[in-house]
Write a protein that holds these residues in place. Sequence first.
Motif, PDB file in Angstrom:
ATOM      1  N   ARG A 101       0.781  -1.206   0.065  1.00  0.00           N
ATOM      2  CA  ARG A 101      -0.087  -0.036  -0.097  1.00  0.00           C
ATOM      3  C   ARG A 101       0.746   1.213   0.114  1.00  0.00           C
ATOM      4  N   PRO A 102       1.974   1.393   0.799  1.00  0.00           N
ATOM      5  CA  PRO A 102       2.807   2.811   0.575  1.00  0.00           C
ATOM      6  C   PRO A 102       3.337   3.081  -0.733  1.00  0.00           C
ATOM      7  N   TYR A 103       3.184   2.267  -1.853  1.00  0.00           N
ATOM      8  CA  TYR A 103       3.628   2.776  -3.016  1.00  0.00           C
ATOM      9  C   TYR A 103       2.384   3.418  -3.446  1.00  0.00           C
ATOM     10  N   LEU A 104       0.977   3.107  -3.137  1.00  0.00           N
ATOM     11  CA  LEU A 104       0.018   4.043  -3.541  1.00  0.00           C
ATOM     12  C   LEU A 104       0.181   5.445  -2.874  1.00  0.00           C
ATOM     13  N   GLU A 105       0.454   5.288  -1.587  1.00  0.00           N
ATOM     14  CA  GLU A 105       0.622   6.471  -0.841  1.00  0.00           C
ATOM     15  C   GLU A 105       1.672   7.461  -0.943  1.00  0.00           C
ATOM     16  N   ALA A 106       2.798   6.665  -1.454  1.00  0.00           N
ATOM     17  CA  ALA A 106       4.036   7.640  -2.177  1.00  0.00           C
ATOM     18  C   ALA A 106       3.414   8.390  -3.291  1.00  0.00           C
ATOM     19  N   ARG A 107       2.664   7.991  -4.110  1.00  0.00           N
ATOM     20  CA  ARG A 107       2.277   8.700  -5.451  1.00  0.00           C
ATOM     21  C   ARG A 107       1.413   9.585  -5.051  1.00  0.00           C
ATOM     22  N   GLU A 108       0.436   9.305  -4.133  1.00  0.00           N
ATOM     23  CA  GLU A 108      -0.398  10.206  -3.658  1.00  0.00           C
ATOM     24  C   GLU A 108       0.151  11.535  -2.922  1.00  0.00           C
ATOM     25  N   GLY A 109       1.431  11.242  -2.369  1.00  0.00           N
ATOM     26  CA  GLY A 109       2.121  12.270  -1.555  1.00  0.00           C
ATOM     27  C   GLY A 109       3.331  13.016  -2.710  1.00  0.00           C
ATOM     28  N   GLY A 110       3.288  12.480  -3.966  1.00  0.00           N
ATOM     29  CA  GLY A 110       3.999  13.253  -5.071  1.00  0.00           C
ATOM     30  C   GLY A 110       5.275  12.439  -5.076  1.00  0.00           C
ATOM     31  N   VAL A 111       5.637  11.495  -4.264  1.00  0.00           N
ATOM     32  CA  VAL A 111       7.005  10.816  -4.280  1.00  0.00           C
ATOM     33  C   VAL A 111       7.033   9.752  -5.333  1.00  0.00           C
ATOM     34  N   THR A 112       7.753  10.010  -6.520  1.00  0.00           N
ATOM     35  CA  THR A 112       7.648   9.337  -7.784  1.00  0.00           C
ATOM     36  C   THR A 112       8.921   8.097  -8.003  1.00  0.00           C
ATOM     37  N   ALA A 130      16.977   1.631  -7.052  1.00  0.00           N
ATOM     38  CA  ALA A 130      16.176   2.955  -7.198  1.00  0.00           C
ATOM     39  C   ALA A 130      15.137   2.338  -8.226  1.00  0.00           C
ATOM     40  N   VAL A 131      14.064   2.463  -7.913  1.00  0.00           N
ATOM     41  CA  VAL A 131      12.674   2.466  -8.452  1.00  0.00           C
ATOM     42  C   VAL A 131      11.661   3.548  -8.616  1.00  0.00           C
ATOM     43  N   LYS A 132      10.888   3.729  -9.423  1.00  0.00           N
ATOM     44  CA  LYS A 132       9.614   4.360  -9.448  1.00  0.00           C
ATOM     45  C   LYS A 132       8.378   3.802  -8.570  1.00  0.00           C
ATOM     46  N   THR A 133       7.691   4.358  -8.215  1.00  0.00           N
ATOM     47  CA  THR A 133       6.610   4.081  -7.307  1.00  0.00           C
ATOM     48  C   THR A 133       5.298   3.675  -7.984  1.00  0.00           C
ATOM     49  N   MET A 134       5.420   3.175  -9.303  1.00  0.00           N
ATOM     50  CA  MET A 134       4.230   2.838 -10.094  1.00  0.00           C
ATOM     51  C   MET A 134       4.880   1.645 -10.712  1.00  0.00           C
ATOM     52  N   GLY A 135       4.114   0.699 -10.901  1.00  0.00           N
ATOM     53  CA  GLY A 135       4.388  -0.448 -11.904  1.00  0.00           C
ATOM     54  C   GLY A 135       3.772  -1.857 -11.310  1.00  0.00           C
ATOM     55  N   ALA A 136       3.591  -2.892 -12.093  1.00  0.00           N
ATOM     56  CA  ALA A 136       2.970  -4.151 -11.896  1.00  0.00           C
ATOM     57  C   ALA A 136       3.975  -5.117 -11.399  1.00  0.00           C
ATOM     58  N   ASP A 354       7.925  12.937 -14.947  1.00  0.00           N
ATOM     59  CA  ASP A 354       7.493  12.679 -13.650  1.00  0.00           C
ATOM     60  C   ASP A 354       7.123  14.141 -13.055  1.00  0.00           C
ATOM     61  N   LEU A 355       5.778  14.437 -12.690  1.00  0.00           N
ATOM     62  CA  LEU A 355       5.433  15.754 -12.590  1.00  0.00           C
ATOM     63  C   LEU A 355       4.229  15.672 -11.311  1.00  0.00           C
ATOM     64  N   VAL A 356       4.425  16.623 -10.497  1.00  0.00           N
ATOM     65  CA  VAL A 356       3.605  16.781  -9.411  1.00  0.00           C
ATOM     66  C   VAL A 356       2.968  18.208  -9.578  1.00  0.00           C
ATOM     67  N   LEU A 357       1.567  18.276  -9.503  1.00  0.00           N
ATOM     68  CA  LEU A 357       0.960  19.497  -9.923  1.00  0.00           C
ATOM     69  C   LEU A 357       0.245  19.964  -8.345  1.00  0.00           C
ATOM     70  N   CYS A 358       0.502  20.888  -7.838  1.00  0.00           N
ATOM     71  CA  CYS A 358       0.194  21.381  -6.307  1.00  0.00           C
ATOM     72  C   CYS A 358      -0.551  22.879  -6.623  1.00  0.00           C
ATOM     73  N   GLU A 377       2.528   9.217 -17.404  1.00  0.00           N
ATOM     74  CA  GLU A 377       0.897   8.573 -17.004  1.00  0.00           C
ATOM     75  C   GLU A 377       0.565   9.086 -15.602  1.00  0.00           C
ATOM     76  N   PRO A 378      -0.820   9.305 -15.631  1.00  0.00           N
ATOM     77  CA  PRO A 378      -1.477   9.592 -14.660  1.00  0.00           C
ATOM     78  C   PRO A 378      -1.458   8.889 -13.490  1.00  0.00           C
ATOM     79  N   VAL A 379      -1.217   9.093 -12.336  1.00  0.00           N
ATOM     80  CA  VAL A 379      -1.428   7.984 -11.331  1.00  0.00           C
ATOM     81  C   VAL A 379      -2.343   8.519 -10.261  1.00  0.00           C
ATOM     82  N   ILE A 380      -2.514   9.794 -10.117  1.00  0.00           N
ATOM     83  CA  ILE A 380      -3.679  10.474  -9.124  1.00  0.00           C
ATOM     84  C   ILE A 380      -4.060  11.493 -10.229  1.00  0.00           C
TER      85      ILE A 380
END
Length: 381
Positions: A101-112, A130-136, A354-358, A377-380
């Motif tokens: 679950r923290p991978y989802l929470e990372a994305r929600e917090g802008g940590v990519t 070193a990894v991205k926080t999105m992937g199957a 990798d973009l974070v819009l605030c 790719e949009p993650v949130i």
Amino acid sequence: MLIQNAKIVPVDIPDIERGYIRTAGDKITALGPMSEAPQPDGSEPVIDGTGLTVYPGFVDIHCHVGMWEDSLGQEGNDVNETTDPCTPHLRGIDGLNPYERPYLEAREGGVTSIVTGPGSANAIGGQMAAVKTMGATVDRMIIQAPIAMKMALGENPKMSYGTRDRAPMTRMATAGIIREQLMKTRRYIEDLEAGKHPAFDMKCEALIPVLKRELPVHIHCHRADDICTAIRLSKEFDLDTVLIHCTEGYKVTDQILEAGYPAVIGPIVFDRSKPELRDMRLFGAGRVDAAGVPMAICTDHPVIPIQYLPLTAGLAVRGGMDYRHALEAITLRAAKIARIDGRVGSLTPGKDADLVLCEGDPFEVYMQPKQVYISGEPVIR
């Protein structure tokens, strides 16, 4: 896509108060002021960024996301192999669960992007990734693996083994285990180069790139004396070292500067749960930064949950750190220290999208990113 009318914070160049940023596929292709904005090509999504600020995806350079799974106890604990204090041949990617679950929470917090892997129970713990926080799958998330060899000094190896009457029981033994294995590897390399064909040794094989300075070493060291031991060992074996945690680094900034090693400060605010954290101070990160030490900020998740990386940087500012430097410490500085700044850490054409819009300051406690993109790719949203 084409984002228009947003404030752009590239980090590596001055902010653009009203600008655009364009991506194609998984890369950033262009950015600049709206006076230079291109016309939409008709096929790309166009986003009105009025009232929004675009930041590069945040980078946590030291954590254990996917290795120490929440809510599961021992079943989800793959962070430390506490049967042997010397395990350089272990690879973090083999224990990483991308569905935690923290991978989802990372994305929600802008940590990519994150650097994750083994913990600090062992003198030599294994290989970080070193990894991205999105992937199957882990294999599709990797930015670079291995990214570093994890080592640890101080109380954690002592407590993990000394309580079972096994070495290391002392700081001397922890350093001795590291020194012995590096000396074995040095001899192993000499034998290979002399054509002596030594018996295959997987631990030595894993450490060959460390001694050849092809793979950096991330050394866990909180207390000032442990920081100095990390420097001593690193000089002895000419290691390419990053000082991880560096809680009392503000006490020995001269030594760190002289050695020339970067520091990763964090976690910054949490319970002083053991003696080596006794002198943890909120001003620590700011003082290390002000001394001129190249530094970044980390969460050490799960100590501080990964999604609070920006909040942690904000707390460093509260402790006296320069605001802009704190932003760099979770973007470009972190990426540079991790050696992944060719792909992430700033809004630069050619880098990953990798973009974070605030809508507001990402360091504020109530701020939640409005949109996050990883590799375009949009993650949130």
